[in-house]
Design a protein around this motif. Structure first.
Motif, mmCIF file in Angstrom:
data_model
loop_
_atom_site.group_PDB
_atom_site.id
_atom_site.type_symbol
_atom_site.label_atom_id
_atom_site.label_comp_id
_atom_site.label_asym_id
_atom_site.label_seq_id
_atom_site.Cartn_x
_atom_site.Cartn_y
_atom_site.Cartn_z
ATOM 1 N N ALA A 43 33.833 67.673 29.865
ATOM 2 C CA ALA A 43 34.877 66.947 30.843
ATOM 3 C C ALA A 43 35.815 65.875 29.876
ATOM 4 O O ALA A 43 36.929 65.815 30.041
ATOM 5 C CB ALA A 43 34.027 65.910 31.587
ATOM 6 N N GLY A 44 35.161 65.533 28.824
ATOM 7 C CA GLY A 44 36.088 64.636 27.849
ATOM 8 C C GLY A 44 37.010 65.599 27.217
ATOM 9 O O GLY A 44 38.164 65.303 27.107
ATOM 10 N N ALA A 45 36.584 66.933 26.848
ATOM 11 C CA ALA A 45 37.567 67.636 26.095
ATOM 12 C C ALA A 45 38.772 68.150 26.945
ATOM 13 O O ALA A 45 39.830 68.270 26.689
ATOM 14 C CB ALA A 45 36.816 68.996 25.328
ATOM 15 N N LEU A 46 38.400 68.350 28.269
ATOM 16 C CA LEU A 46 39.229 68.991 29.073
ATOM 17 C C LEU A 46 40.452 67.978 29.625
ATOM 18 O O LEU A 46 41.527 68.302 29.804
ATOM 19 C CB LEU A 46 38.529 69.559 30.605
ATOM 20 N N PHE A 47 39.795 66.620 29.687
ATOM 21 C CA PHE A 47 40.736 65.474 29.924
ATOM 22 C C PHE A 47 41.722 65.339 28.824
ATOM 23 O O PHE A 47 42.701 64.959 29.458
ATOM 24 C CB PHE A 47 39.872 64.199 30.185
ATOM 25 N N PHE A 48 41.315 65.339 27.696
ATOM 26 C CA PHE A 48 42.032 65.224 26.477
ATOM 27 C C PHE A 48 43.239 66.307 26.560
ATOM 28 O O PHE A 48 44.445 66.174 26.410
ATOM 29 C CB PHE A 48 41.207 65.195 25.036
ATOM 30 N N LEU A 49 42.544 67.826 26.739
ATOM 31 C CA LEU A 49 43.809 68.633 26.739
ATOM 32 C C LEU A 49 44.870 69.022 27.771
ATOM 33 O O LEU A 49 45.829 68.714 27.554
ATOM 34 C CB LEU A 49 43.152 69.893 26.572
ATOM 35 N N ARG A 50 44.143 68.293 28.897
ATOM 36 C CA ARG A 50 45.106 68.183 30.148
ATOM 37 C C ARG A 50 46.291 66.937 29.948
ATOM 38 O O ARG A 50 47.498 67.210 30.224
ATOM 39 C CB ARG A 50 44.338 68.077 31.630
ATOM 40 N N PHE A 51 45.648 65.914 29.285
ATOM 41 C CA PHE A 51 46.625 64.792 29.263
ATOM 42 C C PHE A 51 47.533 65.146 28.144
ATOM 43 O O PHE A 51 49.125 64.826 28.474
ATOM 44 C CB PHE A 51 45.781 63.503 28.755
ATOM 45 N N ARG A 52 47.346 65.774 27.052
ATOM 46 C CA ARG A 52 48.359 65.925 26.166
ATOM 47 C C ARG A 52 49.289 67.138 26.624
ATOM 48 O O ARG A 52 50.643 67.132 26.247
ATOM 49 C CB ARG A 52 47.715 66.642 24.819
ATOM 50 N N LEU A 53 48.601 68.045 27.355
ATOM 51 C CA LEU A 53 49.533 69.094 27.915
ATOM 52 C C LEU A 53 50.568 68.533 29.018
ATOM 53 O O LEU A 53 51.786 68.933 28.760
ATOM 54 C CB LEU A 53 48.766 70.154 28.545
ATOM 55 N N SER A 54 50.259 67.647 29.615
ATOM 56 C CA SER A 54 51.010 67.036 30.566
ATOM 57 C C SER A 54 52.080 66.388 30.045
ATOM 58 O O SER A 54 53.315 66.133 30.147
ATOM 59 C CB SER A 54 50.307 66.209 31.587
ATOM 60 N N GLN A 55 51.603 65.582 28.739
ATOM 61 C CA GLN A 55 52.552 64.861 28.137
ATOM 62 C C GLN A 55 53.539 65.508 27.322
ATOM 63 O O GLN A 55 54.758 65.288 27.297
ATOM 64 C CB GLN A 55 51.787 64.078 27.214
ATOM 65 N N TYR A 56 53.223 66.486 26.438
ATOM 66 C CA TYR A 56 54.088 67.348 26.388
ATOM 67 C C TYR A 56 55.224 68.327 26.996
ATOM 68 O O TYR A 56 56.195 68.059 26.820
ATOM 69 C CB TYR A 56 53.329 68.695 25.401
ATOM 70 N N LEU A 57 54.780 68.660 28.310
ATOM 71 C CA LEU A 57 55.693 69.235 29.105
ATOM 72 C C LEU A 57 56.571 68.178 29.780
ATOM 73 O O LEU A 57 57.895 68.527 30.007
ATOM 74 C CB LEU A 57 54.791 69.998 30.538
ATOM 75 N N HIS A 58 56.203 66.875 29.848
ATOM 76 C CA HIS A 58 56.927 65.785 30.553
ATOM 77 C C HIS A 58 57.968 65.364 29.540
ATOM 78 O O HIS A 58 59.213 65.372 29.672
ATOM 79 C CB HIS A 58 56.210 64.594 30.830
ATOM 80 N N THR A 59 57.641 65.235 28.201
ATOM 81 C CA THR A 59 58.588 65.132 27.079
ATOM 82 C C THR A 59 59.636 66.256 26.978
ATOM 83 O O THR A 59 60.645 65.730 26.856
ATOM 84 C CB THR A 59 57.874 64.758 25.935
ATOM 85 N N LYS A 61 60.480 68.318 29.067
ATOM 86 C CA LYS A 61 61.516 68.141 30.324
ATOM 87 C C LYS A 61 62.625 67.369 30.118
ATOM 88 O O LYS A 61 63.766 67.570 30.222
ATOM 89 C CB LYS A 61 60.693 68.050 31.615
ATOM 90 N N ILE A 62 61.960 66.081 29.823
ATOM 91 C CA ILE A 62 62.997 65.053 29.584
ATOM 92 C C ILE A 62 64.073 65.150 28.758
ATOM 93 O O ILE A 62 65.301 64.865 28.672
ATOM 94 C CB ILE A 62 62.344 63.711 29.524
ATOM 95 N N TYR A 63 63.551 65.641 27.315
ATOM 96 C CA TYR A 63 64.468 65.941 26.284
ATOM 97 C C TYR A 63 65.375 67.003 26.362
ATOM 98 O O TYR A 63 66.628 66.682 26.009
ATOM 99 C CB TYR A 63 63.677 66.092 24.774
ATOM 100 N N LEU A 64 64.862 68.113 26.906
ATOM 101 C CA LEU A 64 65.808 69.283 26.895
ATOM 102 C C LEU A 64 66.778 69.182 28.102
ATOM 103 O O LEU A 64 67.643 69.994 27.956
ATOM 104 C CB LEU A 64 64.991 70.385 26.794
ATOM 105 N N GLU A 65 66.628 68.781 29.146
ATOM 106 C CA GLU A 65 67.200 68.680 30.210
ATOM 107 C C GLU A 65 68.312 67.825 29.938
ATOM 108 O O GLU A 65 69.500 67.761 30.909
ATOM 109 C CB GLU A 65 66.366 68.193 31.552
ATOM 110 N N THR A 66 68.093 66.654 29.333
ATOM 111 C CA THR A 66 69.334 65.629 29.061
ATOM 112 C C THR A 66 70.030 65.855 27.844
ATOM 113 O O THR A 66 70.931 65.078 27.580
ATOM 114 C CB THR A 66 68.560 64.292 29.212
ATOM 115 N N ALA A 67 69.607 66.811 27.186
ATOM 116 C CA ALA A 67 70.164 67.139 25.762
ATOM 117 C C ALA A 67 71.442 68.061 25.935
ATOM 118 O O ALA A 67 71.504 68.644 27.025
ATOM 119 C CB ALA A 67 69.262 67.654 24.684
#
Length: 207
Positions: A43-59, A61-67
């Protein structure tokens, strides 16, 4: 009463609090709770991976859509020359992003360069681009991804977290050394000034 052993001292009864007893009880406890511990670890490993993946996708989206694509001929020429010098099989795209504070390499398969919306002189621009493309040539983003996966598997271990951050620092130092080696000692003073600016939180170079 305890019985005397063959050497004349008292023999320790079974189950006493010796090192072997503690180790045996610890192993028994781990075996009894192996399912619970496995679920907690997973559960800890999956939570960590899900958090980092969502963080990467969010970043991303923000960076490339506004660049916006960089159209500065000096920047594009510097990128082409640096890509050839670093022996990359492609020339990265360059984007201008108003929200970032320092240049960065972004992406895995064909990484692009994100630049802040500011001007650079010719020497500074060369160092900025060489730094980022040296990261690309060394496959540092992929190494960081592997370290991230290792940290996910060992999320409970503080040594894994320390190794991740120390490895990132080593990558930056190796990249700086490689850039200086290619550009020569003539730019060492200027490049060192840029490194010192990192300590004050205003460094332009960021992998």
């Amino acid at each position: 009463d305890t019985a005397a052993g063959p050497e004349g001292y008292a023999a320790r009864p079974e189950g006493s609090a010796g090192a072997g007893g503690y180790g045996r009880r610890a192993m028994e406890w781990l075996y009894m709770h192996r399912v619970t511990l496995t679920v907690i670890w997973a559960a800890g490993a999956l939570f960590f991976l899900r958090f980092r993946l969502s963080q990467y996708l969010h970043t991303r989206k923000i960076y490339l859509e506004t660049a916006r694509p960089c159209e500065d001929p000096q920047v594009l020429r510097t990128v082409r020359d640096a890509a050839k010098s670093c022996r990359l099989f492609f020339v990265p795209e360059v984007w201008v992003q108003e929200e970032i504070k320092s240049p960065m390499l972004f992406g895995y398969w064909r990484p692009c360069i994100l630049l802040p919306d500011e001007s650079y002189d010719a020497g500074e621009l060369t160092m900025v681009i060489r730094h980022e493309l040296t990261h690309a040539a060394k496959k540092d983003l992929w190494y960081k991804l592997l370290l991230l996966l290792a940290r996910a598997l060992h999320w409970f271990n503080p040594l894994a977290w320390a190794a991740f951050f120390l490895s990132g620092r080593d990558m930056e130092m190796a990249c700086d050394e490689a850039v200086l080696k290619k550009l020569g000692n003539g730019v060492k003073k200027e490049y060192s000034a840029s490194l010192l600016s990192l300590a004050s939180g205003h460094r332009r170079f960021q992998g």
